[in-house]
Write a protein that holds these residues in place. Sequence first.
Motif, mmCIF file in Angstrom:
data_model
loop_
_atom_site.group_PDB
_atom_site.id
_atom_site.type_symbol
_atom_site.label_atom_id
_atom_site.label_comp_id
_atom_site.label_asym_id
_atom_site.label_seq_id
_atom_site.Cartn_x
_atom_site.Cartn_y
_atom_site.Cartn_z
ATOM 1 N N ASP A 173 0.827 -1.212 0.000
ATOM 2 C CA ASP A 173 0.000 0.000 0.000
ATOM 3 C C ASP A 173 0.859 1.260 0.000
ATOM 4 O OD1 ASP A 173 -2.235 -1.625 0.102
ATOM 5 O OD2 ASP A 173 -2.489 -1.421 2.270
ATOM 6 N N ILE A 174 1.848 1.294 0.887
ATOM 7 C CA ILE A 174 2.632 2.527 0.988
ATOM 8 C C ILE A 174 3.549 2.690 -0.222
ATOM 9 C CG2 ILE A 174 4.646 1.698 2.295
ATOM 10 C CD1 ILE A 174 4.215 4.280 4.052
ATOM 11 N N THR A 214 -1.252 2.132 11.882
ATOM 12 C CA THR A 214 0.016 2.136 12.611
ATOM 13 C C THR A 214 1.214 2.452 11.715
ATOM 14 O OG1 THR A 214 0.162 -0.277 12.315
ATOM 15 C CG2 THR A 214 -0.740 0.536 14.411
ATOM 16 N N LEU A 215 0.998 2.469 10.396
ATOM 17 C CA LEU A 215 2.109 2.723 9.470
ATOM 18 C C LEU A 215 2.047 4.105 8.839
ATOM 19 C CD1 LEU A 215 4.622 1.658 7.999
ATOM 20 C CD2 LEU A 215 3.092 0.751 6.227
ATOM 21 N N GLN A 361 -2.143 -1.968 -9.804
ATOM 22 C CA GLN A 361 -0.792 -1.441 -9.571
ATOM 23 C C GLN A 361 -0.434 -1.548 -8.091
ATOM 24 O OE1 GLN A 361 -1.324 2.481 -11.263
ATOM 25 N NE2 GLN A 361 -0.423 1.881 -13.222
ATOM 26 N N GLU A 362 -1.395 -1.241 -7.231
ATOM 27 C CA GLU A 362 -1.201 -1.381 -5.785
ATOM 28 C C GLU A 362 -0.808 -2.816 -5.450
ATOM 29 O OE1 GLU A 362 -4.044 -1.304 -1.762
ATOM 30 O OE2 GLU A 362 -4.830 -0.659 -3.707
ATOM 31 N N ALA A 363 -1.555 -3.779 -5.975
ATOM 32 C CA ALA A 363 -1.291 -5.194 -5.692
ATOM 33 C C ALA A 363 0.046 -5.654 -6.255
ATOM 34 C CB ALA A 363 -2.421 -6.053 -6.254
ATOM 35 N N SER A 364 0.482 -5.059 -7.369
ATOM 36 C CA SER A 364 1.728 -5.498 -8.010
ATOM 37 C C SER A 364 2.955 -5.245 -7.167
ATOM 38 C CB SER A 364 1.890 -4.798 -9.366
ATOM 39 O OG SER A 364 2.312 -3.448 -9.209
ATOM 40 N N ASN A 365 2.827 -4.396 -6.151
ATOM 41 C CA ASN A 365 3.969 -4.096 -5.283
ATOM 42 C C ASN A 365 4.262 -5.217 -4.283
ATOM 43 O OD1 ASN A 365 4.602 -1.316 -6.115
ATOM 44 N ND2 ASN A 365 2.598 -0.832 -5.283
ATOM 45 N N LYS A 366 3.265 -6.062 -4.020
ATOM 46 C CA LYS A 366 3.428 -7.018 -2.921
ATOM 47 C C LYS A 366 4.541 -8.047 -3.161
ATOM 48 C CE LYS A 366 -0.193 -8.296 -0.485
ATOM 49 N NZ LYS A 366 -1.358 -9.031 0.079
#
Length: 400
Positions: A173-174, A214-215, A361-366
């Motif tokens: 996410d970040i 928390t992040l 695109q968000e998911a591709s970072n994982k």
Amino acid sequence: MDAQLKKLLDQLQTLDYSKMYNDDFLHTWDKTTDELKALYLVADALRNLRERNISTRIFQSGLAVSNFRDNSTRTRFSFASGSNLLGLQLQDLDEAKSQIAHGETVRETATMISFMADVIGIRDDKFIGEGDEYMQKVADSVDQSWRGGILDHRPTLVSLQSDSDHPTQSSADILHLIHEFGGIENLKGKKVAVTWAYSPSYGKPLSCPQSLITLLPRFGMDVTLAYPEGYDLMPDLVQKGKDYSAETASTFKISHDMGEAFEGADVVIPKSWAAYAGMEQRTELYSEGDTKGIDELEKKLLAENAAHKDWCCTTDLMKKTAHGSDTIYMHPLPADINVVSCEHGEVENDVFDSHRVGLYQEASNKPYAVAAMIFLQKVKDPVATLAALEEADTRRWYQL
């Protein structure tokens, strides 16, 4: 050296993340801000190399063992992809097909799967207090076997979601926000609405919203946490979010009005979760083996959910945000989409469909976040190693 990679490595060189080597990654709050920044930089460096068709294999052999005690699609394949990116072969531990089903202890299992394993990934998010406890038992058992000379190395543990935190998801996410806003330094002052949303199913983990609250404040983002009365998160983690917000001079607000949370937001993250009190009660009933009590509780909680069908991300709500339909909409997926996956859910189809590319695109970072967690726990000198991988220029995909 590629200019973008050099920029990432130059930034990495300024950070202190030495304690991540040979350690575990269980919660983001276990890590310093420098260590988290290093994680995001390494994730982007690994992506840079792969997208230029350069191999990032740091292992010539070895196992990555996964143990999913709950269902998964994105995290399961992200762990497999991230491990493979570094040269590890995946082996999934199916507890029903192992001696765990016959009463094998956690200590014994942890050692038996670790003889040639370099990383262990675990998802255990169903019951309050149990996931974190189980992962810590595995980590302690592996560490004990390593220090006792049974193992010739110490496999590192990566949490793939517990009942309290989902570090691989919040890292993805970040990273998405860093890319969208053009740098981690640009997150400060951006307003984020982390809100509950209606789902026709019950029992979605608290760890997704807790990982965000928390992040995000650690990097100066202004967080509004919104949910109907009674859908509280774990009090100590809400307090942790408030404490981080105070440290970065950002704001942390709690609202019981979804529209208020969306007002002027730069980012909206509407996602269902179960009430903390209800999850505590369910955990207690499971420990007692009270199946009748569990059924009655779940009917009660589903009825409570149904009273809040208006908590849905709609086109009208998006108009309240800072940028209307262009405001960043995020979700860890799968989302409950109105008239698509359910009659009433978390988000209207028009909103979801217009943000589909961003969600992917968000998911591709994982996978890169997972790979970076492993990389930093296994590599003594990440800067030199990444530079050496580029210099070696081994083709990941050989083509004439």
